[in-house]
Design an enzyme around this catalytic site. Structure first.
Site, PDB file in Angstrom:
ATOM      1  N   GLY A  77     -66.204 -51.246  30.879  1.00 41.34           N
ATOM      2  CA  GLY A  77     -67.225 -51.022  31.895  1.00 41.34           C
ATOM      3  C   GLY A  77     -67.093 -49.625  32.491  1.00 41.34           C
ATOM      4  O   GLY A  77     -68.068 -48.891  32.625  1.00 41.34           O
ATOM      5  N   ALA A  78     -65.867 -49.259  32.852  1.00 41.65           N
ATOM      6  CA  ALA A  78     -65.600 -47.955  33.451  1.00 41.65           C
ATOM      7  C   ALA A  78     -64.092 -47.726  33.428  1.00 41.65           C
ATOM      8  O   ALA A  78     -63.341 -48.646  33.108  1.00 41.65           O
ATOM      9  CB  ALA A  78     -66.111 -47.912  34.897  1.00 41.65           C
ATOM     10  N   MET A  79     -63.671 -46.504  33.765  1.00 40.91           N
ATOM     11  CA  MET A  79     -62.239 -46.197  33.747  1.00 40.91           C
ATOM     12  C   MET A  79     -61.883 -45.302  34.921  1.00 40.91           C
ATOM     13  O   MET A  79     -62.511 -44.274  35.158  1.00 40.91           O
ATOM     14  CB  MET A  79     -61.885 -45.516  32.419  1.00 40.91           C
ATOM     15  CG  MET A  79     -60.430 -45.075  32.321  1.00 40.91           C
ATOM     16  SD  MET A  79     -59.271 -46.483  32.414  1.00 40.91           S
ATOM     17  CE  MET A  79     -57.874 -45.701  33.210  1.00 40.91           C
ATOM     18  N   ASN A 117     -59.945 -42.935  35.855  1.00 44.66           N
ATOM     19  CA  ASN A 117     -59.235 -41.657  35.807  1.00 44.66           C
ATOM     20  C   ASN A 117     -59.335 -40.996  37.174  1.00 44.66           C
ATOM     21  O   ASN A 117     -60.433 -40.853  37.707  1.00 44.66           O
ATOM     22  CB  ASN A 117     -59.880 -40.731  34.779  1.00 44.66           C
ATOM     23  CG  ASN A 117     -60.180 -41.444  33.476  1.00 44.66           C
ATOM     24  OD1 ASN A 117     -59.292 -41.991  32.851  1.00 44.66           O
ATOM     25  ND2 ASN A 117     -61.451 -41.472  33.103  1.00 44.66           N
ATOM     26  N   HIS A 160     -65.012 -50.894  42.415  1.00 44.23           N
ATOM     27  CA  HIS A 160     -63.806 -51.281  41.672  1.00 44.23           C
ATOM     28  C   HIS A 160     -63.009 -50.042  41.252  1.00 44.23           C
ATOM     29  O   HIS A 160     -61.807 -49.938  41.501  1.00 44.23           O
ATOM     30  CB  HIS A 160     -64.232 -52.096  40.442  1.00 44.23           C
ATOM     31  CG  HIS A 160     -63.107 -52.534  39.575  1.00 44.23           C
ATOM     32  ND1 HIS A 160     -62.685 -53.840  39.501  1.00 44.23           N
ATOM     33  CD2 HIS A 160     -62.296 -51.858  38.725  1.00 44.23           C
ATOM     34  CE1 HIS A 160     -61.682 -53.937  38.661  1.00 44.23           C
ATOM     35  NE2 HIS A 160     -61.426 -52.747  38.167  1.00 44.23           N
ATOM     36  N   GLU A 161     -63.697 -49.086  40.644  1.00 43.60           N
ATOM     37  CA  GLU A 161     -62.994 -47.897  40.149  1.00 43.60           C
ATOM     38  C   GLU A 161     -62.427 -47.079  41.302  1.00 43.60           C
ATOM     39  O   GLU A 161     -61.310 -46.574  41.225  1.00 43.60           O
ATOM     40  CB  GLU A 161     -63.927 -47.035  39.297  1.00 43.60           C
ATOM     41  CG  GLU A 161     -64.540 -47.762  38.091  1.00 43.60           C
ATOM     42  CD  GLU A 161     -63.537 -48.522  37.264  1.00 43.60           C
ATOM     43  OE1 GLU A 161     -62.391 -48.044  37.107  1.00 43.60           O
ATOM     44  OE2 GLU A 161     -63.879 -49.620  36.773  1.00 43.60           O
ATOM     45  N   HIS A 192     -59.291 -48.352  42.710  1.00 48.32           N
ATOM     46  CA  HIS A 192     -58.128 -47.985  41.890  1.00 48.32           C
ATOM     47  C   HIS A 192     -57.549 -46.617  42.248  1.00 48.32           C
ATOM     48  O   HIS A 192     -56.403 -46.337  41.915  1.00 48.32           O
ATOM     49  CB  HIS A 192     -58.541 -47.890  40.421  1.00 48.32           C
ATOM     50  CG  HIS A 192     -58.515 -49.183  39.661  1.00 48.32           C
ATOM     51  ND1 HIS A 192     -57.443 -50.042  39.684  1.00 48.32           N
ATOM     52  CD2 HIS A 192     -59.413 -49.723  38.800  1.00 48.32           C
ATOM     53  CE1 HIS A 192     -57.704 -51.075  38.871  1.00 48.32           C
ATOM     54  NE2 HIS A 192     -58.891 -50.909  38.327  1.00 48.32           N
ATOM     55  N   GLU A 206     -55.689 -54.754  38.212  1.00 49.45           N
ATOM     56  CA  GLU A 206     -57.080 -55.167  37.985  1.00 49.45           C
ATOM     57  C   GLU A 206     -57.525 -56.252  38.966  1.00 49.45           C
ATOM     58  O   GLU A 206     -58.662 -56.266  39.417  1.00 49.45           O
ATOM     59  CB  GLU A 206     -57.260 -55.652  36.548  1.00 49.45           C
ATOM     60  CG  GLU A 206     -57.102 -54.541  35.521  1.00 49.45           C
ATOM     61  CD  GLU A 206     -57.980 -53.338  35.801  1.00 49.45           C
ATOM     62  OE1 GLU A 206     -58.963 -53.464  36.566  1.00 49.45           O
ATOM     63  OE2 GLU A 206     -57.687 -52.253  35.300  1.00 49.45           O
TER      64      GLU A 206
END
Ligand SMILES: [Zn+2]
Length: 843
Positions: free
Chosen positions: A269-271, A273, A305-306, A309, A328
């Site tokens: 979905g996404a990352m 970084n 969500h990202e 993180h 997660e």
């Protein structure tokens, strides 16, 4: 079984800073790199072992404190362990050194490591992007490194690219200098100390939105040309999330800028970084006027969500991949918390019940797994990214938060993040911080939920002066023997309370009005005595929406397990008449849709009539046109009920209107509400033929948003014709569907009531090519809806085939899907033939 130690690098040499210069050549799909790594030699050694995969290291040398250069005399690769071993003729003695390497690699098409993504520009020409996806263990495909999350270092990146392209990395650009040949070297600031899996480079012909200033941090969206109008919502949701999260954590954003990049080919979905978050386009770019509430909420969710993180995951990171669940699970929990604050009217915690329910569907299998388990190999780390990590993990955190109180929980999170910034942790570190702030034995309560699979059901019985609660391991098939410390919120009469049910039964005094799992956040089921359940059904409208949801979900789960009759389920569903919440409707409709898949053909009209009776009144009240000032959830409810009426209810009038609305929408997209459009397309598709199919494909080609692209591809897969299903499989094999979308498209085709059996045959006939059509990490997901192939002969064939043709790295996943399939075979055997009786007698 492999041991973790087999995959861990020796700790004789430890990196602290990487200076990386990367020169990707998009046309030839190659790249060249040089790097200088500041290292500390901890023990005298004559070799350095680090990770590298599909790289060729041309030169490697160690430079000591005095500037003396020791060139590696051997460079050997261990492709199985994904390592390069640099040998030196003299011993490297303890102290500070620099490792200098020069290397080359390939921009692959596997959607991992440093890879190529392509798109067609306005003139129909193919354009190439070079981008990265390093989690879990693919930084080693881009540069030789110590690719383990606890070997944190700072990174100073330079990207040398064509002058007409754009480049971003994790930190802000500090200079851009022409270096000849039409190339420019973009130099980026040094990052904070972080793990290799968070490094990112993205290069392409991107357009960039003007920055939005958020507490001094410039927030931008990067997208392929012409999509600027789809970035506005992401900027708004991103700015909100950055502020909200910094407040919640009580720590400023740890980077110096934040770019959010839409990448046309993206496996996940996404990352997250740091500072350069990459997204699948449909999770970032959205036309807010033409999107459904669900689509907007998904974009807001993924962004939150990202960004969650950036602190939880990037600033504080798990020591090893067994801890990925916490990373997660927490980001998922936080995404809900953040979007719930962003749009309270969306009631995200109620929608969260679906996340919870789908993870309970897997966790009720004997083939489940503990949330946290030992992980050795990269393949095992990749297998961890599933519904138990995200769904169960976040749901048990939510359960804990509601039990401890939101403030104590938040303070525990703050303590944890402050204590471990720039460092690495294990799960117990979080429990310790929460214990310190709450004074509760958090570790004891949580260990059962994290280190063993499954969950309990509380059996409730009447006593002379109250109720007795006793836990039992819930399983769809067979029996389990685990027990948990079950944190329970309850209401009895007008009194509210909380308690823990552990191994021994607990008695609650009070005469009536018992409700367990108050608020609906528990990760357990309740089995009430008949008369209590009947009372609750009578009181249905007075329960909280989430409580209504769990009552239906628990009852449906027991139908699936064969422990409750469908009549009891119908009785509860009948109580929905006045329901206003789309999520509560959705859980009931989900059960009805499962029954529709197994019902005998002769009995199907009866089930359809029952569906019409259930939804038509509310659907008629809502009509096809939104009223002025209507809430987003009411629009969602309208879409859901219309679609249910037209498809599950097979209502001819609705089908006719849906065609008209679809026609009107094509004429003037802005004249039809997005949720109504989606329902109309869904109804036309489910009742369509090849000509509609062709139209959907044309509409997909000319779609002006990622959501429309997905919508029309999904519609094409819903057309109930063998020929169209065959054509879609053909398109997947011919690469005419992006590899990122092949898995979900195949899943839908395989789960389709009518075309699923023929698609299964096609999948078998083209097995290797089918697997090759998807990135390896996505392959297992094509089995997501295979449980609906519960026709006994097909089910047996599927089990046999997958036993002979295992999907690499998906052993556990396959085992779970096969057990879910057996659960549905059981449902068909029990209910398929007798549904007519249950429908006739809903008592
Ligand atoms: Zn995540």
């Amino acid at each position: 079984m492999n041991a973790e130690a087999d995959y861990r690098l020796p700790r004789t040499v430890i990196p602290s800073r990487y200076e990386l210069r990367m020169e990707p050549d998009l046309g030839s799909a190659g790249f060249a790199g040089t790097q200088v790594v500041d290292v500390e030699v901890v023990e005298t050694t004559s070799e350095i072992v680090l990770n590298a995969l599909d790289l060729i290291v041309a030169i490697a040398e160690m430079v000591d404190g005095a500037g003396e250069v020791h060139r590696a005399t051997s460079i050997e690769y261990d492709s199985e362990k994904e390592r390069v071993i640099l040998g030196f003729s003299a011993s490297l003695t303890p102290g500070r050194w620099q490792l200098r390497t020069t290397f080359t690699g390939t921009l692959n098409d596997k959607l991992c490591g440093f890879y190529r993504s392509t798109y067609k520009d306005e003139d129909g020409n193919q354009q190439i992007i070079a981008t990265t996806q390093f989690e879990a263990t693919d930084a080693r495909r881009a540069f030789p490194c110590w690719d383990e999350p606890d070997l944190k270092a700072t990174f100073r990146v330079t990207l040398v690219i064509d002058e007409d392209l754009v480049a971003v990395s994790n930190a802000a650009e500090i200079s851009a200098k022409p270096v000849g040949d039409g190339k420019v070297a973009h130099e980026f600031a040094e990052t904070m100390k972080m793990s290799t899996y968070l490094v990112a480079f993205v290069v392409g012909d991107f357009e960039i939105t003007g920055p939005v200033d958020v507490n001094g941090i410039p927030l931008r969206v990067l997208h392929t040309p012409g999509k600027g109008h789809l970035a506005e919502f992401a900027l708004e949701a991103g700015a909100f999330a950055l502020r909200f999260l910094a407040d919640y954590y009580d720590i400023p954003y740890p980077g110096d800028k934040l770019d959010m990049i839409g990448v046309p080919d993206f496996a996940w979905g996404a990352m997250e970084n740091l500072g350069a978050v990459t997204y699948r386009e449909s999770a970032l770019l959205v036309d807010r006027k033409r999107s459904t509430q669900n689509e907007l909420a998904r974009v807001a969710d993924v962004i939150a969500h990202e960004l969650a993180h950036m602190w939880f995951g990037d600033l504080v990171t798990m020591k090893w991949w067994n801890g990925i669940w916490l990373n997660e699970a927490f980001a998922t929990f936080m995404e809900l918390k953040c979007v719930d604050a962003f749009r309270p009217d969306w009631k995200r915690w109620l929608t969260f019940a679906h996340f919870r329910a789908s993870s309970m569907d897997v966790d009720g299998l004997s083939a489940t797994r503990p949330v946290e388990f030992p992980v050795a190999s990269p393949a095992e780390a990749n297998a961890m990214f599933d519904t138990l990590t995200y769904g169960k993990g976040s749901a048990v955190l939510r359960m804990l938060e509601q039990y401890l109180g939101e403030r104590a929980f938040r303070d525990g999170i703050r303590r944890y993040l402050k204590q471990h910034s720039y460092s690495n942790t294990e799960t117990d570190d979080l429990w310790a911080a929460l214990e310190a702030e709450s004074g509760e034995p958090v570790g004891d309560i949580m260990s059962g939920w994290i280190y063993q699979g499954g969950y309990p059901q509380l059996d409730v019985t009447r006593t002379a002066d109250g109720f007795r609660l006793e836990q039992r391991h819930f399983r769809f098939l067979g029996e389990g023997e685990a027990t948990w410390q079950v944190p329970i919120l309850y209401r009895i009469g007008t009194e509210e309370g909380r308690l823990i049910v552990a191994h021994e039964p607990v008695e609650l005094k009070g005469s009536d009005g018992l409700l367990l799992n108050r608020g609906g956040d528990g990760f357990y089921r309740i089995d009430y005595p008949q008369e209590t359940l009947a009372d609750l059904a009578d009181e249905f409208a007075r329960l909280e929406p989430a409580e209504r949801y769990t009552l239906i979900a628990d009852t449906w789960a027991n139908v699936l397990a064969g422990a409750t009759s469908t009549a009891a389920f119908f009785r509860l569903v009948e109580a929905l008449g006045e329901e206003l919440e789309p999520d509560v409707w959705a859980v009931a409709i989900g059960g009805l849709a499962e029954l529709d898949r197994v019902v005998a053909t002769d009995d199907r009209p009866e089930l359809q009539a029952r569906v019409r009776a259930l939804v038509s009144r509310r659907a008629a009240e809502l009509g096809w046109d939104p009223a002025e000032g209507e809430s987003d959830l009411t629009r969602r409810l309208r879409g859901l009920l219309l679609r249910t009426l037209g498809n599950l209810g097979d209502d001819v009038g609705t089908q006719i209107t849906a065609r008209q609305v679809f026609g009107q929408m094509l004429e003037d997209p802005d004249s039809v509400d997005a949720d109504v459009s989606e329902a109309a397309i869904g109804i036309v598709a489910a009742n369509g033929d090849e000509s509609e199919f062709d139209r959907f494909l044309r509409l997909r080609e000319s779609a002006d948003s990622p959501q429309d692209e997905v919508r029309y591809l999904r519609a094409a897969a819903a057309v109930p014709e063998e020929t169209t299903a065959r054509r879609l499989v053909g398109m997947i094999l011919a690469g005419e569907v992006r590899s990122q979308d092949a898995n979900w498209l195949l899943a839908r085709l395989l789960g389709h009531r009518k075309t699923g059996p023929i698609v299964w045959q096609l999948v078998k006939d083209n097995w290797d090519a089918i697997l090759d059509s998807m990135p390896p990490q996505n392959r297992r997901r094509m089995l997501d809806l295979i449980m609906y192939r519960s026709e006994p002969e097909i089910a047996a064939d599927i089990e046999g085939w997958l036993a002979e043709h295992p999907i690499g790295g998906a052993e556990k996943y396959t085992e779970q899907q096969m057990e879910r399939l057996r659960v549905r075979v059981g449902l068909r055997e029990r209910e398929g033939g007798r549904l007519r009786e249950s429908l006739a007698d809903p008592t």
